[in-house]
Design a protein around this motif. Structure first.
Motif, PDB file in Angstrom:
ATOM      1  N   ARG A   1      -6.112  -0.592   6.704  1.00 11.91           N
ATOM      2  CA  ARG A   1      -5.590  -0.771   5.344  1.00 11.91           C
ATOM      3  C   ARG A   1      -4.274  -1.554   5.385  1.00 11.91           C
ATOM      4  O   ARG A   1      -3.429  -1.308   6.255  1.00 11.91           O
ATOM      5  N   VAL A   2      -4.083  -2.422   4.442  1.00 13.97           N
ATOM      6  CA  VAL A   2      -2.792  -3.104   4.290  1.00 13.97           C
ATOM      7  C   VAL A   2      -1.761  -2.068   3.843  1.00 13.97           C
ATOM      8  O   VAL A   2      -2.019  -1.260   2.948  1.00 13.97           O
ATOM      9  N   CYS A   3      -0.607  -2.069   4.481  1.00 16.46           N
ATOM     10  CA  CYS A   3       0.459  -1.124   4.128  1.00 16.46           C
ATOM     11  C   CYS A   3       0.903  -1.378   2.679  1.00 16.46           C
ATOM     12  O   CYS A   3       1.289  -2.497   2.329  1.00 16.46           O
ATOM     13  N   HIS A   4       0.843  -0.342   1.853  1.00 20.02           N
ATOM     14  CA  HIS A   4       1.157  -0.533   0.434  1.00 20.02           C
ATOM     15  C   HIS A   4       2.648  -0.734   0.185  1.00 20.02           C
ATOM     16  O   HIS A   4       3.042  -1.235  -0.876  1.00 20.02           O
TER      17      HIS A   4
ATOM     18  N   ARG B   1      -1.495  -9.285   2.655  1.00 11.13           N
ATOM     19  CA  ARG B   1      -1.193  -8.861   4.019  1.00 11.13           C
ATOM     20  C   ARG B   1       0.076  -8.008   3.991  1.00 11.13           C
ATOM     21  O   ARG B   1       0.843  -8.050   3.019  1.00 11.13           O
ATOM     22  N   GLY B   2       0.276  -7.253   5.044  1.00  8.21           N
ATOM     23  CA  GLY B   2       1.501  -6.471   5.165  1.00  8.21           C
ATOM     24  C   GLY B   2       2.521  -7.233   5.983  1.00  8.21           C
ATOM     25  O   GLY B   2       2.205  -7.777   7.049  1.00  8.21           O
ATOM     26  N   VAL B   3       3.749  -7.271   5.511  1.00  6.74           N
ATOM     27  CA  VAL B   3       4.810  -7.991   6.222  1.00  6.74           C
ATOM     28  C   VAL B   3       5.254  -7.218   7.457  1.00  6.74           C
ATOM     29  O   VAL B   3       5.581  -7.792   8.494  1.00  6.74           O
ATOM     30  N   GLY B   4       5.219  -5.886   7.350  1.00  7.93           N
ATOM     31  CA  GLY B   4       5.712  -5.020   8.431  1.00  7.93           C
ATOM     32  C   GLY B   4       6.963  -4.292   7.990  1.00  7.93           C
ATOM     33  O   GLY B   4       7.924  -4.921   7.540  1.00  7.93           O
ATOM     34  N   CYS B   5       6.933  -2.971   8.090  1.00 11.20           N
ATOM     35  CA  CYS B   5       8.092  -2.169   7.692  1.00 11.20           C
ATOM     36  C   CYS B   5       8.101  -0.879   8.505  1.00 11.20           C
ATOM     37  O   CYS B   5       7.221  -0.657   9.345  1.00 11.20           O
ATOM     38  N   LYS B   6       9.080  -0.022   8.247  1.00  9.35           N
ATOM     39  CA  LYS B   6       9.193   1.233   8.989  1.00  9.35           C
ATOM     40  C   LYS B   6       7.989   2.135   8.738  1.00  9.35           C
ATOM     41  O   LYS B   6       7.535   2.853   9.624  1.00  9.35           O
TER      42      LYS B   6
ATOM     43  N   THR C   1      -7.574  -4.436   2.249  1.00 12.24           N
ATOM     44  CA  THR C   1      -7.545  -4.894   3.636  1.00 12.24           C
ATOM     45  C   THR C   1      -7.399  -6.409   3.668  1.00 12.24           C
ATOM     46  O   THR C   1      -7.309  -7.058   2.616  1.00 12.24           O
ATOM     47  N   THR C   2      -7.378  -6.989   4.864  1.00 15.01           N
ATOM     48  CA  THR C   2      -7.202  -8.439   4.992  1.00 15.01           C
ATOM     49  C   THR C   2      -8.538  -9.108   5.306  1.00 15.01           C
ATOM     50  O   THR C   2      -9.461  -8.477   5.824  1.00 15.01           O
ATOM     51  N   ILE C   3      -8.620 -10.390   5.024  1.00 12.37           N
ATOM     52  CA  ILE C   3      -9.847 -11.139   5.300  1.00 12.37           C
ATOM     53  C   ILE C   3     -10.118 -11.192   6.804  1.00 12.37           C
ATOM     54  O   ILE C   3     -11.264 -11.165   7.252  1.00 12.37           O
TER      55      ILE C   3
END
Length: 571
Positions: free
Chosen positions: A461-464, A492-497, A558-560
């Motif tokens: 899953r893409v991080c919400h 897409r998710g950028v990235g976080c804690k 989700t992502t492609i």
């Protein structure tokens, strides 16, 4: 709740209020909550659940009320020889801990000093005078864990500091690996293994890989289907760590040349977690993999498993059929068992006799009779299934169809009025039919018995919390055009804690559902091929993995790239 229990609850509450551990308002809330919980719910349990009090505060007040000492237990307080005065099973079931004998009097730690019947029972079992001290259930469980051949291990007792502090302590404590079994039972190694398990559960890992690297012992966690490095420790600790895991799993610590399997039950924050342990010898030493089965992290409600509405509606209709076979297919780790458990959970009632044959039993369900395969004594899937048919079942779940005998027995059960659920390892739904044919099952039997095949995969899953819209590479746009698929936005998710900087948090299932219609039955019965089954299935409106995956991309779930990875070459 009986009057006596109510009086005791009130007294405990008043004691806690008097000690300023609890406010009067909190006590009233807890008493109301206790009534909701049923007559067997103790006030102390409710207070801990609500986080109004700690176990230590409650036991300390009970000890004062019953004029017995309150003790914080430590391994040095226990005489190992004295433990043998009580059966191990009794100790674990009743949460009591024999500590030592003083002038003919046995000192025992108990968590409920008010239980006079238990104290009388202890006198009868040991033929000794008994004096009690009050201790918390957590302390007593920790002491039980340290006993030889303990069946349940408490892993809350870990070093609270950083990972490096944990490893430093171990390096200081173990300069020279001598007697591996002795070292594996020492506190620093126990704490490291406890830490690895505790951290894996906290991070939602499904597997722990403990593997010898070139110059270190590396630990990796599988989280959301991907392996991530957790920590590295000095290589000379490999034998001690592996031996500790083997001791917990009741495996042979002296055997390092052959693979071994075992199981461990651990307690974490008061709940049971099952661990499946597998060891395998490599050129650098033994590699250990621990599968973590945490029932709290898995929902057994169909609505929570990621079904699209049209797929869920059809799936619900099929699992309520009076007879026939429902198959769930996919590779290892794609969530097949979870889907079947959720299906059984949805249809089990007091009026149905629901039976399962599994290897192993992963989740225990109410109202369902679950049977464990025992291959070592000849109780295989096929033999257990044949025996099960004499138990008057309405619905049967077979953990996996592995051979012709199991497949044939399952089909015969379906044709004689039973609803049968099972799993197969195939790439898509249509291939399940060909797999059964290759096992030696006649096509006309498959056509007559098969109701539905659900194929599934898991995608991340893409991080919400860090989701954003982005423009994918031109090659992806071109690939979608070739498939006659148009998607306006990509996420897409950028990235976080929250997602450990991966851009993903959790997983969701992507489904393909093949409903066996009359036309498909004819195709299957007359010498099927994967091609002609797919052709007719698509004409009948089959929802494919790719189609369901693209829907989840369109919704930003989700992502492609994730969908291409699990269904890129599936038409």
């Amino acid at each position: 709740m009986s009057n006596a229990s109510a009086i005791m609850s009130r007294r405990l509450g008043d004691l806690l209020v008097a000690e300023a551990y609890l406010t009067e308002e909190q006590l009233q809330v807890a008493l109301r909550e206790q009534k909701k919980g049923g007559r067997n719910k103790l006030l102390g349990e409710v207070l801990v659940e609500l986080e109004y009090c700690t176990e230590d505060q409650i036991v300390e007040c009970l000890a004062k009320e019953y004029a017995v000492p309150y003790a914080k237990l430590d391994a040095r307080m226990c005489d190992p020889k004295v433990v043998e005065v009580l059966p191990r099973e009794y100790i674990e079931n009743n949460l009591v801990m024999p500590l030592f004998v003083v002038r003919g009097t046995l000192i025992v730690a108990v968590s409920e000093p008010s239980n006079l019947f238990l104290i009388d029972e202890l006198r009868g079992l040991t033929n000794l005078d008994v004096a009690i001290v009050a201790s918390t259930p957590r302390d007593i469980r920790r002491m039980i864990t340290a006993l030889p051949n303990s069946k349940v291990f408490v892993i809350d007792d870990i070093i609270e500091d950083s990972e490096s502090a944990d490893v430093m302590l171990i390096e200081e404590a173990i300069e020279d690996i001598g007697d591996v079994e002795e070292i594996a039972g020492q506190s620093p190694v126990i704490r490291l293994v406890n830490y690895l398990i505790f951290n894996a559960v906290r991070e939602g890992a499904s597997d722990i890989h403990i593997e010898p690297a070139e110059r270190c012992l590396r630990v990796r966690y599988r989280i959301d289907g991907r392996l991530h490095k957790s920590l590295e420790v000095p290589q000379h600790l490999l034998s001690a760590v592996n031996s500790r895991v083997k001791i917990m799993a009741s495996m042979d610590i002296s055997e390092r040349r052959l693979p071994q399997d075992g199981r461990v039950h651990v307690l974490l924050e008061g709940r049971k977690i099952d661990l499946r342990v597998s060891t395998f010898p490599t050129t650098r030493g033994e590699k250990t993999v621990i599968r973590v089965l945490d029932t709290r992290s898995v929902s057994l409600n169909l609505e929570d498993l990621g079904f699209a509405e049209d797929v869920l509606t059809e799936f619900r209709r099929q699992i309520q059929a009076p007879n026939g076979i429902v198959l769930v297919t996919g590779p290892t780790g794609s969530g097949k068992s979870t889907t079947l458990y959720a299906a059984l959970n949805a249809i089990s009632t007091m009026e149905n006799n629901v039976c399962t044959v599994e290897d192993p039993i992963e989740y225990h369900l109410p109202l369902i009779n679950q049977f464990q395969v025992q291959s070592k004594i000849g109780l295989t899937f096929s033999k257990a299934l044949r025996t099960l048919l004499r138990q008057d079942p309405d619905i049967i779940m077979v953990g996996e169809i592995r051979d012709e005998e199991t497949a044939r027995t399952a089909i015969q059960a379906a044709l004689t009025g039973h609803l049968v659920f099972s799993t197969l390892h195939t790439n898509d739904a249509c291939s399940a039919v060909i797999r059964l044919v290759n096992m030696g099952i006649e096509p006309y039997l498959i056509g007559a018995a098969l109701n539905m095949v659900l194929a599934q995969r898991l995608v991340r899953r893409v991080c919400h919390k860090c989701r954003e819209v982005y423009e994918p590479a031109k090659s992806i746009r071109h690939a979608l055009e070739q498939m006659d698929c148009s998607l306006e936005q990509f996420y897409r998710g950028v990235g976080c804690k929250n997602c450990r900087n991966t851009g993903f948090k959790g997983r969701i299932a992507v489904h393909e559902i093949l409903v066996v219609t009359d036309e498909l039955r004819d195709v299957i019965s007359n010498g099927p091929t994967t091609g002609n089954i797919k052709k007719v299935a698509k004409q009948e409106g089959m929802i494919t993995l790719r189609h369901d995956g693209f829907r989840k991309v369109r919704e930003g779930i989700t992502t492609i790239e994730e969908v291409f990875q699990i269904a890129g070459d599936l038409r």
